[in-house]
Structure formats: structure tokens, C-alpha cells
Design an enzyme around this catalytic site. Structure first.
Site, PDB file in Angstrom:
ATOM      1  N   ASN A  42     114.809 -23.225 -95.417  1.00 41.88           N
ATOM      2  CA  ASN A  42     114.813 -22.717 -96.796  1.00 41.88           C
ATOM      3  C   ASN A  42     113.549 -21.908 -97.053  1.00 41.88           C
ATOM      4  O   ASN A  42     112.462 -22.233 -96.571  1.00 41.88           O
ATOM      5  CB  ASN A  42     114.985 -23.847 -97.822  1.00 41.88           C
ATOM      6  CG  ASN A  42     113.978 -24.975 -97.712  1.00 41.88           C
ATOM      7  OD1 ASN A  42     113.491 -25.294 -96.620  1.00 41.88           O
ATOM      8  ND2 ASN A  42     113.665 -25.593 -98.825  1.00 41.88           N
ATOM      9  N   GLU A  44     111.561 -20.371-100.216  1.00 45.55           N
ATOM     10  CA  GLU A  44     111.467 -20.367-101.686  1.00 45.55           C
ATOM     11  C   GLU A  44     110.722 -19.139-102.190  1.00 45.55           C
ATOM     12  O   GLU A  44     110.141 -18.372-101.405  1.00 45.55           O
ATOM     13  CB  GLU A  44     110.788 -21.657-102.150  1.00 45.55           C
ATOM     14  CG  GLU A  44     111.617 -22.876-101.772  1.00 45.55           C
ATOM     15  CD  GLU A  44     111.125 -24.179-102.377  1.00 45.55           C
ATOM     16  OE1 GLU A  44     109.964 -24.253-102.813  1.00 45.55           O
ATOM     17  OE2 GLU A  44     111.931 -25.131-102.385  1.00 45.55           O
ATOM     18  N   CYS A  53     118.508 -20.923 -99.294  1.00 46.87           N
ATOM     19  CA  CYS A  53     118.642 -22.227 -98.635  1.00 46.87           C
ATOM     20  C   CYS A  53     118.682 -22.063 -97.109  1.00 46.87           C
ATOM     21  O   CYS A  53     118.983 -20.984 -96.585  1.00 46.87           O
ATOM     22  CB  CYS A  53     119.929 -22.911 -99.066  1.00 46.87           C
ATOM     23  SG  CYS A  53     119.979 -23.363-100.797  1.00 46.87           S
ATOM     24  N   GLU A  55     120.826 -23.150 -94.993  1.00 49.82           N
ATOM     25  CA  GLU A  55     122.156 -22.814 -94.463  1.00 49.82           C
ATOM     26  C   GLU A  55     122.362 -21.299 -94.487  1.00 49.82           C
ATOM     27  O   GLU A  55     122.860 -20.699 -93.536  1.00 49.82           O
ATOM     28  CB  GLU A  55     123.259 -23.471 -95.304  1.00 49.82           C
ATOM     29  CG  GLU A  55     123.234 -24.987 -95.286  1.00 49.82           C
ATOM     30  CD  GLU A  55     122.376 -25.600 -96.395  1.00 49.82           C
ATOM     31  OE1 GLU A  55     121.327 -25.034 -96.739  1.00 49.82           O
ATOM     32  OE2 GLU A  55     122.780 -26.663 -96.890  1.00 49.82           O
ATOM     33  N   CYS A  87     124.486 -26.916-101.088  1.00 57.53           N
ATOM     34  CA  CYS A  87     124.730 -26.542-102.495  1.00 57.53           C
ATOM     35  C   CYS A  87     126.002 -25.703-102.598  1.00 57.53           C
ATOM     36  O   CYS A  87     126.554 -25.234-101.591  1.00 57.53           O
ATOM     37  CB  CYS A  87     123.524 -25.796-103.061  1.00 57.53           C
ATOM     38  SG  CYS A  87     123.419 -24.063-102.569  1.00 57.53           S
ATOM     39  N   CYS A  90     125.860 -22.251-100.988  1.00 57.05           N
ATOM     40  CA  CYS A  90     125.951 -22.300 -99.519  1.00 57.05           C
ATOM     41  C   CYS A  90     127.362 -22.631 -99.060  1.00 57.05           C
ATOM     42  O   CYS A  90     127.824 -22.112 -98.043  1.00 57.05           O
ATOM     43  CB  CYS A  90     124.949 -23.300 -98.956  1.00 57.05           C
ATOM     44  SG  CYS A  90     123.261 -22.680 -99.054  1.00 57.05           S
TER      45      CYS A  90
HETATM   46  N1  THU Z   1     118.026 -26.536-100.216  1.00 58.68           N
HETATM   47  C1  THU Z   1     118.517 -26.082 -99.026  1.00 58.68           C
HETATM   48  O1  THU Z   1     117.878 -25.279 -98.336  1.00 58.68           O
HETATM   49  N2  THU Z   1     119.740 -26.528 -98.628  1.00 58.68           N
HETATM   50  C2  THU Z   1     120.419 -27.526 -99.228  1.00 58.68           C
HETATM   51  O2  THU Z   1     121.479 -27.895 -98.747  1.00 58.68           O
HETATM   52  C3  THU Z   1     119.889 -28.151-100.446  1.00 58.68           C
HETATM   53  C4  THU Z   1     118.756 -27.436-101.075  1.00 58.68           C
HETATM   54  C5  THU Z   1     116.673 -26.125-100.622  1.00 58.68           C
HETATM   55  C6  THU Z   1     116.579 -25.166-101.759  1.00 58.68           C
HETATM   56  C7  THU Z   1     115.175 -25.446-102.265  1.00 58.68           C
HETATM   57  O3  THU Z   1     114.241 -24.706-101.496  1.00 58.68           O
HETATM   58  C8  THU Z   1     114.946 -26.919-101.958  1.00 58.68           C
HETATM   59  O4  THU Z   1     115.925 -27.267-100.996  1.00 58.68           O
HETATM   60  C9  THU Z   1     115.067 -27.824-103.165  1.00 58.68           C
HETATM   61  O5  THU Z   1     116.272 -27.666-103.793  1.00 58.68           O
END
Ligand code: THU
Length: 134
Positions: A42, A44, A53, A55, A87, A90
Site C-alpha cells: 500500500n 499512502e 492499496c 492489491e 476493500c 480492490c
Molecule cells: N489497505 C490495503 O492496502 N489493502 C487492504 O486490503 C486493506 C487496506 C491499506 C490502505 C491504507 O493504506 C491502510 O491499509 C489502512 O486502511
């Protein structure tokens, strides 16, 4: 699909997570039909909605390298004490490339994983129904 091996790759990818805001690392390992694996973390942003994310990072890396046929994905969320599922955004992006029977595995540790399918995570998906009828 070797869940243990892919989970280890996803866990390693989580170490590349750029998550200074949530401090929640996520890694993904996407298995291609040719046996290669693409990982993602991920990424940010201070404008929170721009976060990508793990995925979707893995899908972008693989598709950018010319891959389009995928067998499944494994996601590691080592900062949680329970398995965190992909999420909604994704799920939609994964459904573009994964068949509804394709395994989707997510876990916070090797011992605490959930094994499901694309179709369970995104049921009644028109793209799947169209693809599988073709
Ligand atoms: N996140 C992911 O990368 N994948 C998921 O399946 C759940 C959430 C990340 C997004 C954000 O950077 C952090 O997790 C908190 O939500």
C-alpha cells in the site's frame, strides 16, 4: 496455488509499505498463470483518498509488465490481529482480471488466514458472468 509461499511473499512486500498515516502495512502477492508472482504494497498519500492499496499496486505492477492472466492473490496484513479483507475498490479492480472461482486469501499471519474466492467477495459480477459465458 501454494498459499504458504505466496503468503511469505505478501508478508515481505508489506515491508515496502508506505503507510506513515495509518501505520498499517499491507502486502499482496498476485500469482500469474505463467507461475510468476508480482507483489505490491500500500502506498499512502497526505491527500488520504489517493492512497493505493497493496492489491491494486500488485495488479498495476503485473499488468505494466505485460501480465493479464492471474490465478489468485494472497494479502498479508501483519499489523492487524485478525485477517483484513480487500476493500470494495480492490474487489472491483481484482474482478477485472480474476475469475470468480479464483482463490483470494487474506491473513494477518501465516496461521490466521481466510481462504475465499473472487466470486464470494464480489458476487453477481456482470463482468464475470459475461466472461464465463464467452
Ligand atoms: N489497505 C490495503 O492496502 N489493502 C487492504 O486490503 C486493506 C487496506 C491499506 C490502505 C491504507 O493504506 C491502510 O491499509 C489502512 O486502511
Amino acid at each position: 496455488m501454494d498459499h504458504d509461499r505466496l503468503f511469505a511473499i505478501a508478508l515481505e512486500a508489506a515491508n515496502s509499505s508506505y503507510s506513515p498515516y495509518s501505520k498499517f502495512r499491507v502486502g499482496a502477492a498476485l500469482l500469474c498463470a505463467d507461475g510468476t508472482v508480482f507483489s505490491g504494497a500500500n502506498v499512502e498519500n497526505r491527500s488520504f483518498g489517493l492512497t493505493v492499496c497493496a492489491e491494486r499496486s500488485a495488479v498495476s505492477a503485473a499488468v505494466s509488465a505485460g501480465k493479464r492472466d492471474f490465478l489468485g492473490i494472497v494479502v498479508a496484513t501483519p499489523d492487524a490481529d485478525y485477517p483484513v479483507s480487500p476493500c470494495g475498490a480492490c474487489r472491483q479492480v481484482l474482478s477485472e482480471f480474476l475469475a470468480s472461482a479464483a482463490p483470494v486469501v487474506f491473513g494477518c499471519s501465516a496461521a490466521n488466514r481466510v481462504v475465499t474466492t473472487m466470486g464470494e467477495l464480489l458476487p453477481n459480477d456482470a463482468l464475470h458472468e459475461l466472461k464465463e459465458r464467452r
